[in-house]
Design a protein around this motif. Sequence first.
Motif, short mmCIF file in Angstrom:
data_model
loop_
_atom_site.label_atom_id
_atom_site.label_comp_id
_atom_site.label_asym_id
_atom_site.label_seq_id
_atom_site.Cartn_x
_atom_site.Cartn_y
_atom_site.Cartn_z
N ALA A 1 -0.13 7.16 7.61
CA ALA A 1 -1.75 6.28 6.90
C ALA A 1 -1.48 5.99 6.02
N LYS B 1 -0.11 2.87 9.64
CA LYS B 1 -1.81 2.90 10.05
C LYS B 1 -1.97 3.58 11.37
N ASP C 1 -3.41 6.10 11.17
CA ASP C 1 -5.17 6.17 11.41
C ASP C 1 -6.26 5.59 12.62
N GLU D 1 -5.77 -1.21 -6.59
CA GLU D 1 -5.17 -0.78 -5.47
C GLU D 1 -3.91 -2.03 -4.96
N ARG E 1 -2.21 4.02 3.28
CA ARG E 1 -3.91 4.39 2.76
C ARG E 1 -4.64 5.18 2.21
N ASP E 2 -4.36 5.87 3.70
CA ASP E 2 -4.74 7.78 2.08
C ASP E 2 -4.32 8.70 2.24
N GLY E 3 -2.54 7.75 2.13
CA GLY E 3 -1.84 9.25 0.93
C GLY E 3 -0.69 10.06 2.26
N ILE E 4 -1.48 9.59 3.38
CA ILE E 4 -0.29 10.63 3.90
C ILE E 4 0.53 10.30 5.32
N ASP F 1 2.15 14.85 3.55
CA ASP F 1 2.09 14.03 2.20
C ASP F 1 3.12 13.10 2.39
N THR G 1 0.88 -1.50 0.09
CA THR G 1 -0.07 0.32 -0.03
C THR G 1 0.82 1.15 -0.11
N GLY H 1 1.68 4.52 -2.57
CA GLY H 1 1.41 5.90 -2.67
C GLY H 1 2.99 6.06 -3.31
#
Length: 599
Positions: free
Chosen positions: A165, A128, A130, A39, A167-170, A181, A19, A23
């Motif tokens: 995170a 992770k 988040d 994905e 998965r959220d691109g953070i 980012d 993941t 990103g």
Amino acid sequence: MQKIRNIAVIAHVDHGKTTLVDGLLEQSGTYGDHEQHDERAMDSNALEKERGITILSKNTAIRYKDHKINIIDTPGHADFGGEVERVLKMVDGVLVLVDAYEGVMPQTKFVVKKMLALGKKPIVVINKIDKPSADPERVVDEMFDLFTQMDATDDQLDFPIIYAAARDGIAKLDMETEGGDFQCIFETILNEVPEPEGSPDNPAQAQVFTLDYDNYVGKIGISRIFNGRIKKGDQVKLAKADGEFVNGKVSKLIGFHGLNRMEIQEAEAGDIVAIAGMETVDVGDTICDPVNPVALDPMHVEEPTLTVVFSVNDSPLAGQEGKHVTSNKIRERLESEMTTNVAMRYETVGEGKFKVSGRGELQITVLAENMRREGFEFGISRPEVIVKEIEGVKCEPFEHLVIDVPEELGGTVIERLGKRKAEMKSMLPMGVGFQRIEFEIPARGLIGFRGQFLTDTKGEGVMNHSFLEFRPYSGTVESRQYGALISMETGTALAFSIFNLQDRGGMFIKPQDKVYEGMIIGEHSRSNDLTVNPIKGKAQSNVRSSGADDAIKLVPPRDMNLEKALEWIEDDELLEVTPLSVRIRKRMLTEAERKRASR
Ligand SMILES: Nc1nc2c(ncn2[C@@H]2O[C@H](COP(=O)(O)OP(=O)(O)OP(=O)(O)O)[C@@H](O)[C@H]2O)c(=O)[nH]1
Ligand SMILES: [Mg+2]
């Protein structure tokens, strides 16, 4: 000369490596404007997509500012750990991911140990964040402790930390920052990962770390160039593990960019490319300058720890569901597997019998699963660990096991594992109402444990293990507690009989399934085997033979997929694997034979 950085992404299974690579591809603008991608794009083969795990390490390259960053995504599952070790030799830095809640897990330890020993520069990514249960601070401390325990150098200990995170691109450098980012990841890579050593002006030296196969160009060695230049059409010498040099020619040179591969004319020191043209190429070989050939250190290939026997299917239903069923076909298939899969071995051990060795059950079931998809039919025996003699002492593989269980179940699990010769190493509270317990256990004791563990913990327990080392043989361990329900007849299973047998144990079959004498149709609720009749209809009259008989309430059968079935069977049993079915059987099909053999 190109500006290059080479990194690997390493972690325990599922901590988010693939993941994160998504990103990195996305946020570096590597994808073309209209390029479609899934994905976890790097998990490109069918089984990987289906299971959501990485099986083979794969590489990609991105551009960031004026740099090319070669990235190798590695598998996190312990069975594929050998692959990680080879990959680590090819890179100069690593992103070590760790789940912000789960923290340090067995495979985190394994990969960190290898990485530190090879002197690589780590960047720790706490991923992770988040998750509601995330506890990044605790996990950072765990990583420091781990690095210290494993004798990290001061430089390695001074690792940069990124909170992500994926998965959220953070991603961000401290938890206080809002949003953030992947820029900080790219910048950290450029600043912290050393640039490749070696020079394009030296004689060529490239080492192969993964093999690939292409119908048009044949065997391909994915290689890191440590020195010199390699051009399409070059004459080279291939240095083999045994010290021999073989002549070869580079017929094709392939470069990586995002999810694409393209033919290139030339590549130079520091880069990672695919080289075709040498049929004898193996993992660890050095592709060298023909005039001045100097081999690089050979690569350590992890030894297999587990074996099973693949055999020609000789069940009464043999040949009905698959297209490749003969001994020759199976041998050819195994042979071709071993040309690219260095972690596995095979040998012929008898008429239509092949002993296949690998690093664990998953590795073996992945091969079996691929084979059944290709139309193969075969039998598999119970996995056995490889026992070897070290300095005159009989030794067997041991594993490091970590389980997370609800507190009230800790006792049950400890007791079970005790019977399997596990030694408890630590016990800590973990999140709300959970405990983390660590053990060292002979690999033998783990065979068949997972099913039991999931039942004992009602599916709430999580277990993870990874290879530790060979240690002196630990004596007998307890195996399956329950006997088998064995069919005494050949025919079609009926709802009526299954209904009557349900009280005897858990069923593996449903009405209308084909059964044969000696096939195992369920697990007995007691320790002995029991021979039963699953095809008996109700005497005369109104029984409808199909499962649609709505007067009968059947418990759904236990789903015995390949992995579960392989864990479940005992020495006198076999799996019968076909493209459509996984059946379990006794090696000896008739009760008379079995009785005779047990005398
Ligand atoms: N909550 C949360 N889930 C994530 C995050 N990153 C990844 N995941 C999820 O974690 C799971 C595993 O992700 P992968 O990227 O396949 O993990 P991996 O480390 O590549 O796994 P292996 O290659 O099999 O070892 C997937 O379901 C992801 O969606 C994240 O930042 N937050
Ligand atoms: Mg992955």
